[in-house]
Design a protein around this motif. Structure first.
Motif, PDB file in Angstrom:
ATOM      1  N   TYR A   9      -9.894  -8.751  10.733  1.00 22.47           N
ATOM      2  CA  TYR A   9      -8.775  -8.124  11.440  1.00 22.47           C
ATOM      3  C   TYR A   9      -9.015  -6.613  11.498  1.00 22.47           C
ATOM      4  O   TYR A   9      -8.977  -5.930  10.471  1.00 22.47           O
ATOM      5  N   ILE A  11      -7.869  -2.921  12.743  1.00 21.48           N
ATOM      6  CA  ILE A  11      -6.706  -2.139  13.181  1.00 21.48           C
ATOM      7  C   ILE A  11      -7.149  -0.687  13.370  1.00 21.48           C
ATOM      8  O   ILE A  11      -8.052  -0.203  12.674  1.00 21.48           O
ATOM      9  N   LEU A 102      -2.493 -15.330   9.184  1.00 20.13           N
ATOM     10  CA  LEU A 102      -1.932 -14.213   9.935  1.00 20.13           C
ATOM     11  C   LEU A 102      -0.431 -14.413  10.118  1.00 20.13           C
ATOM     12  O   LEU A 102       0.024 -15.461  10.579  1.00 20.13           O
ATOM     13  N   GLU A 104       1.631 -11.319  11.201  1.00 22.54           N
ATOM     14  CA  GLU A 104       1.979 -10.390  12.280  1.00 22.54           C
ATOM     15  C   GLU A 104       0.822  -9.419  12.479  1.00 22.54           C
ATOM     16  O   GLU A 104       0.164  -9.009  11.519  1.00 22.54           O
ATOM     17  N   ARG A 105       0.613  -9.049  13.722  1.00 24.40           N
ATOM     18  CA  ARG A 105      -0.458  -8.098  14.020  1.00 24.40           C
ATOM     19  C   ARG A 105      -0.023  -7.148  15.127  1.00 24.40           C
ATOM     20  O   ARG A 105       0.540  -7.570  16.134  1.00 24.40           O
ATOM     21  N   SER A 109      -1.531  -2.298  12.559  1.00 25.00           N
ATOM     22  CA  SER A 109      -1.157  -2.966  11.313  1.00 25.00           C
ATOM     23  C   SER A 109      -1.485  -4.450  11.389  1.00 25.00           C
ATOM     24  O   SER A 109      -1.592  -5.024  12.470  1.00 25.00           O
ATOM     25  N   VAL A 110      -1.630  -5.052  10.205  1.00 29.23           N
ATOM     26  CA  VAL A 110      -1.795  -6.501  10.117  1.00 29.23           C
ATOM     27  C   VAL A 110      -1.114  -6.970   8.837  1.00 29.23           C
ATOM     28  O   VAL A 110      -1.220  -6.333   7.783  1.00 29.23           O
ATOM     29  N   THR A 111      -0.365  -8.070   8.947  1.00 31.12           N
ATOM     30  CA  THR A 111       0.306  -8.676   7.805  1.00 31.12           C
ATOM     31  C   THR A 111      -0.239 -10.084   7.612  1.00 31.12           C
ATOM     32  O   THR A 111      -0.243 -10.888   8.547  1.00 31.12           O
ATOM     33  N   ARG A 131       0.653  -6.317   3.780  1.00 31.27           N
ATOM     34  CA  ARG A 131       0.659  -5.628   5.068  1.00 31.27           C
ATOM     35  C   ARG A 131      -0.173  -4.351   4.959  1.00 31.27           C
ATOM     36  O   ARG A 131       0.100  -3.494   4.108  1.00 31.27           O
ATOM     37  N   GLN A 133      -1.159  -1.036   6.965  1.00 33.73           N
ATOM     38  CA  GLN A 133      -0.668  -0.249   8.090  1.00 33.73           C
ATOM     39  C   GLN A 133      -1.322   1.129   8.076  1.00 33.73           C
ATOM     40  O   GLN A 133      -1.263   1.855   7.078  1.00 33.73           O
TER      41      GLN A 133
END
Length: 306
Positions: A9, A11, A102, A104-105, A109-111, A131, A133
């Motif tokens: 992932y 970001i 996954l 949230e993206r 940010s990625v959670t 998360r 960020q």
């Protein structure tokens, strides 16, 4: 091409110091890459490799070690799987070989989420999230844990970032951190006592070149000033700061000289924020008992200034 750490992932975010960029892996939610502008701020590892020395991974429901993998719950001895065979310990929790899902993206940010299911030595059901960020000053990381069990669950959190400041040799960086105590350990790295550090060779409050350090040491009573727990400073003044919230009372400093960096084997430094001390399942030092249905949240981060 096989990617043993799963989905990567990526970001990004624009900052006044250049583009901030991080790569987080599906496996163990490891922080595999983090940079601002052209300055690399963590020790990366190849996409085709596993995280060396637990590089960048999330450590739950305990960081560090549980002595012999054993602890006592309601008078009954619990036996965790031994995951550090040469020292006969259970090390770094139960999610280091787990893929995170996954949640949230966004571009910056990625959670991710992963669940600790009841298992050998840990009869509890705990859902966790993390998360990552990117913010103007660097990176902020927020963890949650929710107890899905019918009984209170023991829990502690840690992370394992190996940090750097661009191409400055690790030995030339200065580590500054003020702590009240350190944990003396036996040959299996299990604490045998907690002693004051002021005025000793373990006193980092005045700053010490990393090249002088030979540590795999947990510190307690870490002083946090304006959110900053530790500083890593290059001779040219560039600085990386470890930030923590009030939940992180402990920091492990690890300075191996056999770390497989992308440019060859050499010294590295991990500065590891922890909410609990080593062997907390036995000592209770910093251990949190999450009540059924309760949620715990804690945050840390990395700030950079050029």
């Amino acid at each position: 091409m096989s990617v043993p750490t799963g989905t990567q992932y990526i970001i990004t975010r624009a900052t006044d110091q250049g583009e901030a960029r991080a790569t987080v892996t599906e496996l163990a939610a490891s922080l595999r890459e983090f940079s601002i502008g052209d300055v690399e701020l963590v020790e990366s590892y190849a996409e085709t490799a596993m995280p060396p020395f637990a590089d960048g991974i999330v450590l739950v429901p305990w960081p560090n070690r549980v002595d012999g993998g054993q602890w006592t719950l309601n008078g009954e001895v619990q036996q965790l799987d031994i995951t550090e065979g040469d020292r006969n310990n259970a090390i770094h929790g139960l999610l280091r070989n787990t893929g995170y899902s996954l949640i949230e993206r966004t571009p910056q940010s990625v959670t991710l989420g992963a669940t600790v299911f009841p298992q050998h030595g840990y009869p509890f059901h705990v859902h966790t999230t993390v998360r990552y960020q990117l913010v103007e000053s660097g990176l902020r990381v927020t963890h949650t844990a929710t107890n899905l069990s019918d009984a209170a669950a023991p829990y502690a959190l840690g992370t394992h970032p190996f940090v750097k400041v661009g191409d400055t040799p690790i030995a030339e960086l200065t580590l500054t951190m003020t702590a009240a105590t350190r944990f003396e350990s036996n040959e299996r790295l299990i604490p045998t006592g907690e002693v004051a550090v002021a005025g000793t060779d373990f006193d980092l409050s005045g700053g010490r070149p990393v090249g002088e350090l030979d540590l795999d040491t947990a510190f307690g009573g870490v002083e946090v000033v304006n959110g900053v727990a530790a500083r890593l400073t290059a001779p040219d003044g560039r600085e990386l700061r470890l930030t923590v919230d009030e939940n992180f009372d402990f920091v492990q400093v690890f300075t191996p000289r056999n770390f497989p960096t992308l440019s060859g084997v050499g010294q590295a430094i991990a500065i590891e924020p922890m909410t609990g001390a080593p062997n907390a399942f036995n000592t209770g030092r910093g251990l949190l008992w999450l009540e059924p249905g309760a949620e715990f949240s804690a945050s840390w981060g990395l700030e950079f200034s050029a």
